[in-house]
Enzyme design. Structure first.
Site, PDB file in Angstrom:
ATOM      1  CE  LYS A   1      38.080  39.000  37.621  1.00 56.67           C
ATOM      2  NZ  LYS A   1      38.193  38.642  36.215  1.00 56.67           N
TER       3      LYS A   1
ATOM      4  CG  ASP B   1      39.757  43.100  32.534  1.00 55.38           C
ATOM      5  OD1 ASP B   1      40.306  43.032  33.642  1.00 55.38           O
ATOM      6  OD2 ASP B   1      39.074  42.185  32.040  1.00 55.38           O
TER       7      ASP B   1
ATOM      8  CD  GLN C   1      36.866  36.048  33.900  1.00 61.50           C
ATOM      9  OE1 GLN C   1      36.619  36.998  34.633  1.00 61.50           O
ATOM     10  NE2 GLN C   1      38.078  35.522  33.837  1.00 61.50           N
TER      11      GLN C   1
END
Ligand code: NDP
Length: 289
Positions: free
Chosen positions: A53, A120, A97
């Protein structure tokens, strides 16, 4: 033989579009979008995703940093970090994460992220917007799948999309996206308690496998001419590889590609699309301010 849907090529198109939009933004005197990633613990897969990422953001001109914490960090400390990031005007997107260590409640942490920075698309407000069909952040993996279909000119309206898997990050949000006006698929979602799953799968015009089991979808579960999207990422032992394993999807690729009209490979299919949508979302977060 099925046509390959190349996630690397399609995601490169999206990354190029984001790069162009970032450059226009910066030329207009605004700062580059900025993403902060929070990584807790030492899960090697998570560390590798986070690295990917960071690289992808840099390539399109989006700023990013990764805050790394020991697995022993308390839930309270994580919530305080999120609060600080929420209040930092120079941060547009926050990504925690997953998975988190067992002593930290993932839901509490996700709920603490400001919806305006929820790139997200996991916060209940983002999920609610998705279900209603409001504009908002896109769930990365499902939106990556829709981008693939659209960029390959695969029709979705009136098509029967069968999704195997009902997780909050893939199956359920994908079902909502495929139902959205303008996409207009007829959707069936299957899970571990579904009866006659192979029979249902065989009815799919678009079959999506998001299970997490290598080769779960066999050739006989694929209708002639179906579009097969393989979300799964599974490690299987492979002594011929230096690292001792290789990655495979949830679909028996060889068998399915003999019947499908289009199919995604693993790796190089849905995976790269997921990161591309994250970049789109981070740009959107910055532009919304
Ligand atoms: P989850 O484990 O959260 O969900 C798996 C789903 O599969 C569940 O709904 C489960 O049903 C269903 N399932 C499990 N076994 C069966 C079975 N025997 N028959 C029918 N359904 C079954 O996984 P995720 O959705 O998070 O991920 C799925 C896969 O996709 C994984 O391999 C993951 O690594 C990969 N992935 C890839 C991404 C990418 O970018 N390419 C992004 C995210 C995930 P039930 O709910 O009843 O338990």
């Amino acid at each position: 033989m099925a046509q390959l849907i190349d996630g690397k090529v399609l995601s490169a198109q999206i990354r190029e579009e984001v790069k162009e939009a970032v450059s226009i933004r910066v030329k207009a005197g605004k700062r580059a979008p900025f993403l902060t990633v929070v990584l807790i613990g030492e899960d090697p897969a998570s560390a590798s995703y986070v690295k990917g990422k960071a690289k992808a953001t840099a390539e399109v001109g989006i700023g990013s940093d990764t805050l790394v914490y020991d697995a022993s960090i308390s839930e309270k400390e994580v919530l305080e970090i999120i609060e600080r990031l929420n209040n930092d005007p120079d941060i547009d997107g926050i990504l925690v994460q997953l998975p988190l260590p067992a002593h930290i409640d993932e839901r509490k942490v996700i709920n603490a992220i400001a919806p305006a920075k929820d790139v997200d698309c996991f916060h209940p407000e983002s999920v609610g917007n998705l279900v209603i069909g409001n504009d908002g952040f896109q769930p990365a993996t499902p939106a990556g799948i829709v981008e693939m279909l659209q960029r390959c000119n695969i029709p979705t309206a009136g098509k029967h999309c069968v999704i195997i898997g009902r997780s909050n990050i893939v199956g359920k949000p994908l079902a909502n996206l495929m139902l959205k006006k303008g996409i207009d698929a007829t959707v069936t979602v299957c899970h571990s308690r579904t009866k006659n799953l192979p029979e249902i799968a065989r009815q799919a015009d678009i079959l999506v496998a998001a299970i997490g089991r290598a080769n779960f979808v066999t050739g006989d579960m694929v209708k002639e001419g179906a579009v097969v999207i393989d979300v799964g990422i599974n490690r299987i032992d492979d002594a011929s590889r230096e690292r001792g394993y290789r990655l495979v999807g949830d679909v028996d690729f060889e068998a399915a590609s003999k019947k499908a009209s289009h199919i995604t490979p693993v790796p190089g299919g849905v995976g790269p699309m997921t990161i591309a949508v994250l970049l789109q979302n981070t740009l959107k977060a910055a532009d919304q301010k």
